[in-house]
Design an enzyme around this catalytic site. Structure first.
Site, PDB file in Angstrom:
ATOM      1  N   GLY A 126       0.721  -1.148   0.127  1.00  0.00           N
ATOM      2  CA  GLY A 126       0.094   0.072   0.000  1.00  0.00           C
ATOM      3  C   GLY A 126       0.903   1.129   0.007  1.00  0.00           C
ATOM      4  O   GLY A 126       0.619   1.956  -0.752  1.00  0.00           O
ATOM      5  N   GLU A 140      10.800   3.259   5.909  1.00  0.00           N
ATOM      6  CA  GLU A 140      10.575   1.832   6.123  1.00  0.00           C
ATOM      7  C   GLU A 140      11.368   1.156   7.175  1.00  0.00           C
ATOM      8  O   GLU A 140      12.630   1.383   6.971  1.00  0.00           O
ATOM      9  CB  GLU A 140      10.667   1.086   4.702  1.00  0.00           C
ATOM     10  CG  GLU A 140      10.732  -0.495   4.752  1.00  0.00           C
ATOM     11  CD  GLU A 140       9.515  -0.985   5.431  1.00  0.00           C
ATOM     12  OE1 GLU A 140       8.394  -0.562   5.111  1.00  0.00           O
ATOM     13  OE2 GLU A 140       9.726  -2.201   5.937  1.00  0.00           O
ATOM     14  N   GLN A 141      11.065   0.341   8.082  1.00  0.00           N
ATOM     15  CA  GLN A 141      11.646  -0.051   9.139  1.00  0.00           C
ATOM     16  C   GLN A 141      12.758  -1.079   8.674  1.00  0.00           C
ATOM     17  O   GLN A 141      13.709  -1.403   9.086  1.00  0.00           O
ATOM     18  CB  GLN A 141      10.778  -0.737  10.117  1.00  0.00           C
ATOM     19  CG  GLN A 141      10.038  -1.957   9.726  1.00  0.00           C
ATOM     20  CD  GLN A 141       9.058  -2.455  10.830  1.00  0.00           C
ATOM     21  OE1 GLN A 141       9.006  -1.887  11.950  1.00  0.00           O
ATOM     22  NE2 GLN A 141       8.375  -3.516  10.514  1.00  0.00           N
ATOM     23  N   HIS A 146      -2.819 -12.711  -5.245  1.00  0.00           N
ATOM     24  CA  HIS A 146      -3.962 -12.383  -6.332  1.00  0.00           C
ATOM     25  C   HIS A 146      -3.935 -10.975  -6.523  1.00  0.00           C
ATOM     26  O   HIS A 146      -4.177 -10.283  -5.420  1.00  0.00           O
ATOM     27  CB  HIS A 146      -5.295 -13.044  -6.094  1.00  0.00           C
ATOM     28  CG  HIS A 146      -5.573 -14.480  -5.627  1.00  0.00           C
ATOM     29  ND1 HIS A 146      -6.227 -15.181  -6.158  1.00  0.00           N
ATOM     30  CD2 HIS A 146      -4.978 -14.914  -4.625  1.00  0.00           C
ATOM     31  CE1 HIS A 146      -6.361 -16.322  -5.746  1.00  0.00           C
ATOM     32  NE2 HIS A 146      -5.458 -16.355  -4.762  1.00  0.00           N
ATOM     33  N   ARG A 154       4.377 -12.263  -4.888  1.00  0.00           N
ATOM     34  CA  ARG A 154       4.190 -11.130  -3.992  1.00  0.00           C
ATOM     35  C   ARG A 154       5.448 -10.166  -3.922  1.00  0.00           C
ATOM     36  O   ARG A 154       5.462  -8.968  -4.041  1.00  0.00           O
ATOM     37  CB  ARG A 154       3.832 -11.535  -2.506  1.00  0.00           C
ATOM     38  CG  ARG A 154       3.344 -10.230  -1.499  1.00  0.00           C
ATOM     39  CD  ARG A 154       3.577 -10.804  -0.062  1.00  0.00           C
ATOM     40  NE  ARG A 154       3.256  -9.780   0.446  1.00  0.00           N
ATOM     41  CZ  ARG A 154       2.227  -9.150   1.336  1.00  0.00           C
ATOM     42  NH1 ARG A 154       1.282  -9.836   1.108  1.00  0.00           N
ATOM     43  NH2 ARG A 154       2.358  -8.272   1.875  1.00  0.00           N
ATOM     44  N   LEU A 186       9.658   3.829  12.833  1.00  0.00           N
ATOM     45  CA  LEU A 186       9.098   4.821  13.374  1.00  0.00           C
ATOM     46  C   LEU A 186       8.916   4.494  14.832  1.00  0.00           C
ATOM     47  O   LEU A 186       8.352   3.597  14.998  1.00  0.00           O
ATOM     48  CB  LEU A 186       7.725   5.353  12.726  1.00  0.00           C
ATOM     49  CG  LEU A 186       6.981   6.383  13.387  1.00  0.00           C
ATOM     50  CD1 LEU A 186       7.627   7.578  13.166  1.00  0.00           C
ATOM     51  CD2 LEU A 186       5.527   6.559  13.001  1.00  0.00           C
ATOM     52  N   TYR A 219      -2.488 -21.730  -6.374  1.00  0.00           N
ATOM     53  CA  TYR A 219      -2.051 -20.991  -7.503  1.00  0.00           C
ATOM     54  C   TYR A 219      -0.738 -20.994  -8.063  1.00  0.00           C
ATOM     55  O   TYR A 219       0.137 -20.945  -7.317  1.00  0.00           O
ATOM     56  CB  TYR A 219      -2.945 -19.707  -7.811  1.00  0.00           C
ATOM     57  CG  TYR A 219      -2.626 -18.829  -6.545  1.00  0.00           C
ATOM     58  CD1 TYR A 219      -1.462 -17.861  -6.698  1.00  0.00           C
ATOM     59  CD2 TYR A 219      -3.101 -18.782  -5.466  1.00  0.00           C
ATOM     60  CE1 TYR A 219      -1.102 -16.961  -5.749  1.00  0.00           C
ATOM     61  CE2 TYR A 219      -2.793 -17.866  -4.162  1.00  0.00           C
ATOM     62  CZ  TYR A 219      -1.736 -16.955  -4.483  1.00  0.00           C
ATOM     63  OH  TYR A 219      -1.411 -16.263  -3.491  1.00  0.00           O
ATOM     64  N   ALA A 227      -4.471  -6.681   0.142  1.00  0.00           N
ATOM     65  CA  ALA A 227      -3.231  -5.839  -0.560  1.00  0.00           C
ATOM     66  C   ALA A 227      -4.173  -4.780  -1.520  1.00  0.00           C
ATOM     67  O   ALA A 227      -3.840  -3.807  -1.665  1.00  0.00           O
ATOM     68  CB  ALA A 227      -2.263  -6.353  -1.244  1.00  0.00           C
ATOM     69  N   CYS A 228      -5.082  -5.606  -2.235  1.00  0.00           N
ATOM     70  CA  CYS A 228      -5.805  -4.811  -3.329  1.00  0.00           C
ATOM     71  C   CYS A 228      -6.481  -3.439  -2.537  1.00  0.00           C
ATOM     72  O   CYS A 228      -6.707  -2.433  -3.042  1.00  0.00           O
ATOM     73  CB  CYS A 228      -7.162  -5.736  -3.944  1.00  0.00           C
ATOM     74  SG  CYS A 228      -6.074  -6.838  -5.079  1.00  0.00           S
TER      75      CYS A 228
HETATM   76  P1  FAD Z   1       2.002  -4.286   4.628  1.00  0.00           P
HETATM   77  O1  FAD Z   1       2.158  -4.914   3.473  1.00  0.00           O
HETATM   78  O2  FAD Z   1       2.123  -5.219   5.951  1.00  0.00           O
HETATM   79  O3  FAD Z   1       3.180  -3.206   4.703  1.00  0.00           O
HETATM   80  C1  FAD Z   1       3.497  -2.517   5.821  1.00  0.00           C
HETATM   81  C2  FAD Z   1       5.042  -2.220   5.834  1.00  0.00           C
HETATM   82  O4  FAD Z   1       5.227  -1.215   6.949  1.00  0.00           O
HETATM   83  C3  FAD Z   1       6.145  -2.903   6.018  1.00  0.00           C
HETATM   84  O5  FAD Z   1       7.027  -2.930   4.932  1.00  0.00           O
HETATM   85  C4  FAD Z   1       6.678  -2.627   7.407  1.00  0.00           C
HETATM   86  O6  FAD Z   1       8.090  -3.243   7.404  1.00  0.00           O
HETATM   87  C5  FAD Z   1       6.445  -1.241   7.564  1.00  0.00           C
HETATM   88  N1  FAD Z   1       6.244  -0.906   9.077  1.00  0.00           N
HETATM   89  C6  FAD Z   1       5.547  -1.314   9.960  1.00  0.00           C
HETATM   90  N2  FAD Z   1       5.991  -0.612  10.850  1.00  0.00           N
HETATM   91  C7  FAD Z   1       6.690   0.400  10.801  1.00  0.00           C
HETATM   92  C8  FAD Z   1       7.277   1.388  11.655  1.00  0.00           C
HETATM   93  N3  FAD Z   1       7.029   1.481  12.979  1.00  0.00           N
HETATM   94  N4  FAD Z   1       8.138   2.119  10.954  1.00  0.00           N
HETATM   95  C9  FAD Z   1       8.387   1.943   9.662  1.00  0.00           C
HETATM   96  N5  FAD Z   1       7.882   1.189   8.895  1.00  0.00           N
HETATM   97  C10 FAD Z   1       7.071   0.182   9.212  1.00  0.00           C
HETATM   98  N6  FAD Z   1      -3.883  -9.703  -0.311  1.00  0.00           N
HETATM   99  C11 FAD Z   1      -4.213  -9.494  -1.499  1.00  0.00           C
HETATM  100  O7  FAD Z   1      -4.653  -8.666  -2.036  1.00  0.00           O
HETATM  101  N7  FAD Z   1      -4.222 -10.605  -2.227  1.00  0.00           N
HETATM  102  C12 FAD Z   1      -3.619 -11.841  -1.576  1.00  0.00           C
HETATM  103  O8  FAD Z   1      -3.771 -12.900  -2.426  1.00  0.00           O
HETATM  104  C13 FAD Z   1      -3.223 -11.993  -0.221  1.00  0.00           C
HETATM  105  N8  FAD Z   1      -2.866 -13.095   0.194  1.00  0.00           N
HETATM  106  C14 FAD Z   1      -2.613 -12.827   1.827  1.00  0.00           C
HETATM  107  C15 FAD Z   1      -2.306 -14.203   2.584  1.00  0.00           C
HETATM  108  C16 FAD Z   1      -1.840 -13.992   3.773  1.00  0.00           C
HETATM  109  C17 FAD Z   1      -1.182 -15.678   4.412  1.00  0.00           C
HETATM  110  C18 FAD Z   1      -1.931 -13.070   4.528  1.00  0.00           C
HETATM  111  C19 FAD Z   1      -1.390 -12.801   5.828  1.00  0.00           C
HETATM  112  C20 FAD Z   1      -2.316 -11.700   3.802  1.00  0.00           C
HETATM  113  C21 FAD Z   1      -2.556 -11.758   2.186  1.00  0.00           C
HETATM  114  N9  FAD Z   1      -3.114 -10.753   1.677  1.00  0.00           N
HETATM  115  C22 FAD Z   1      -3.402 -10.765   0.230  1.00  0.00           C
HETATM  116  C23 FAD Z   1      -3.172  -9.407   2.512  1.00  0.00           C
HETATM  117  C24 FAD Z   1      -2.078  -8.634   2.235  1.00  0.00           C
HETATM  118  O9  FAD Z   1      -0.698  -8.971   2.554  1.00  0.00           O
HETATM  119  C25 FAD Z   1      -2.310  -7.210   3.076  1.00  0.00           C
HETATM  120  O10 FAD Z   1      -3.591  -6.673   3.101  1.00  0.00           O
HETATM  121  C26 FAD Z   1      -1.066  -6.309   2.565  1.00  0.00           C
HETATM  122  O11 FAD Z   1       0.052  -6.593   2.757  1.00  0.00           O
HETATM  123  C27 FAD Z   1      -1.505  -4.858   3.125  1.00  0.00           C
HETATM  124  O12 FAD Z   1      -0.490  -3.858   2.520  1.00  0.00           O
HETATM  125  P2  FAD Z   1      -0.012  -2.747   3.630  1.00  0.00           P
HETATM  126  O13 FAD Z   1       0.780  -1.891   2.704  1.00  0.00           O
HETATM  127  O14 FAD Z   1      -1.233  -1.932   4.396  1.00  0.00           O
HETATM  128  O15 FAD Z   1       0.777  -3.356   4.621  1.00  0.00           O
END
Ligand code: FAD
Length: 379
Positions: free
Chosen positions: A15, A34-35, A47, A108, A130, A215, A307-308
């Protein structure tokens, strides 16, 4: 004196990376903190629905993803024991025609690397965890674990389920352990060759209380992936994930179809992850702080849309900031929540319920959505 930035994004996950690219393309000045010291190709697939491929089109990444990913013609749901088909959801050409873009499954890490490369060089600062965040009214102070700090006009919390921005806004509260774990494994294509089974492009095997989603993660079909949902009373392990084993999985999927058994036997290593979520949050922003993705609506991953939703959030937040300009960020944040909360909360609730596509249903409300084709609601 601290460095001053216009827009600070905390977290360069799927995201946060999308927000960085989209905001930069819209002409905003952005820095990402990014941490992690760096990113590696962790073993997981994902997906990407047509709803988000249309956003990748805007970012100029659609073609590369189309080439990289696997293009299933169907999402099959099958009875885990008998193998009977419970649903055949058309994707492939149908998705391109009806929903306006491809449906792909991909590694991914490969997708994330593509996203990071699309951010202007020098924008992502690694090793910046952070630790403390203060909205001082006229700006925000961000303090990192390495002792450095910056100030920003606004902060986007894209820092995942354990978000520091969420904690600052709403207090310390651990996410809820759902009572389910996910086993994950990447399988080399050649390991499947010793079995006579047909390993389908995208199939979810279901029984009452557990499932396995399977998949390909590459267009070449040289890497196959599964992720499960299996009940487990408590996450009584240390760390984000632990090792699992063929023995453990064969026991968990005892009685399942022989194709599932063979799949488990073709693994070289398996990991096990806790599935966590949160109830919908009472607010997505306050003052100069706003959240997106798992920071504000984490969910069990069973719709493959977590993630979507984070990427849709990033696109909508960018649209709203473009609409108002950075100086009127308060209106932008209101517009953003108004135009995102209902959809993200609906997806969160269906995903947590784990019912999506189990039987023949129409997924057009998810995949047909075109974020750029929506009028912005203002009340
Ligand atoms: P994240 O991807 O978790 O990214 C957060 C980032 O912030 C990380 O890089 C982390 O290191 C960083 N961070 C955290 N705390 C700090 C801090 N204090 N200071 C600095 N940086 C920090 N979604 C789909 O759309 N399709 C799928 O097929 C799918 N399959 C999944 C399967 C599993 C088993 C799981 C658990 C999840 C799946 N998801 C899928 C969901 C998806 O992984 C998450 O919804 C998505 O990663 C969320 O994105 P994000 O950017 O919000 O958070």
């Amino acid at each position: 004196m601290e460095k001053t930035v216009k827009i600070a994004i905390v977290g360069a996950g799927l995201g946060g990376a999308a927000a960085a690219t989209l905001l930069q393309q819209a002409g905003f000045e952005v820095e990402v903190f990014e941490q992690a010291p760096e990113f590696s190709r962790l073993g997981a697939g994902i997906h990407v629905g047509p709803n988000v491929m249309k956003i990748f089109r805007r970012m100029g990444l659609e073609k590369a993803l189309d080439e990289m990913g696997s293009h299933p013609d169907f999402w099959f749901s099958r009875d885990g024991e008998t193998g009977d088909y419970l649903s055949r959801i058309p994707l492939g050409d149908f998705a391109r025609k009806e929903y306006g873009a491809s449906y792909i499954t991909v590694h991914r890490g490969d997708m994330h690397a593509l996203q990071i490369d699309s951010i202007k060089p020098g924008t992502v600062h690694f090793g910046k965890r952070l630790q403390n965040l203060v909205d001082r009214g006229d700006d925000v102070l961000l303090e990192f674990a390495d002792g450095t700090s910056v100030t920003a006009d606004i902060v986007i919390g894209a820092d995942g389920i354990h978000s520091k921005i969420r904690e600052t806004l709403l207090g310390v509260e651990d996410p809820i352990y759902s009572g389910w774990v996910a086993h994950r494994a990447l399988i080399r294509g050649e390991n499947l060759a010793r079995f006579a089974d047909e390993f389908e492009d995208c199939v979810k095997w279901w029984t009452e209380d557990r499932h396995m989603m399977v998949y390909y993660t590459t267009g070449k079909r040289d890497e196959y992936y599964f992720v499960t949902g299996v009940p487990h009373p408590a996450w009584d392990f240390q760390g984000a994930y632990v090792d699992s084993s063929q023995e453990e999985m064969l026991a968990a999927f005892e009685g399942y179809h022989s194709t599932v058994q063979n799949l488990i036997k073709s693994t070289e290593s398996i990991t096990k992850w806790p599935l966590r979520n949160r109830n919908p949050l009472p607010l997505w922003s306050r003052g100069r702080l706003v959240m997106l993705g798992d920071a504000c609506h984490p969910m069990k991953p069973h719709m493959a849309q977590g993630a979507c939703m984070a990427i849709e959030d990033a696109a909508m937040l960018t649209r709203c900031l473009q609409e108002t300009g950075l100086s009127d960020f308060r209106t932008a944040f209101e517009l953003y929540e108004l135009n995102r909360k209902e959809r993200a909360t609906r997806v969160q609730s269906v995903s947590n319920a784990n019912t999506f596509l189990r039987t023949q249903e129409d997924p057009a409300w998810v995949y047909g959505y075109d974020l750029y084709g929506q009028d912005l609601k203002s009340s």
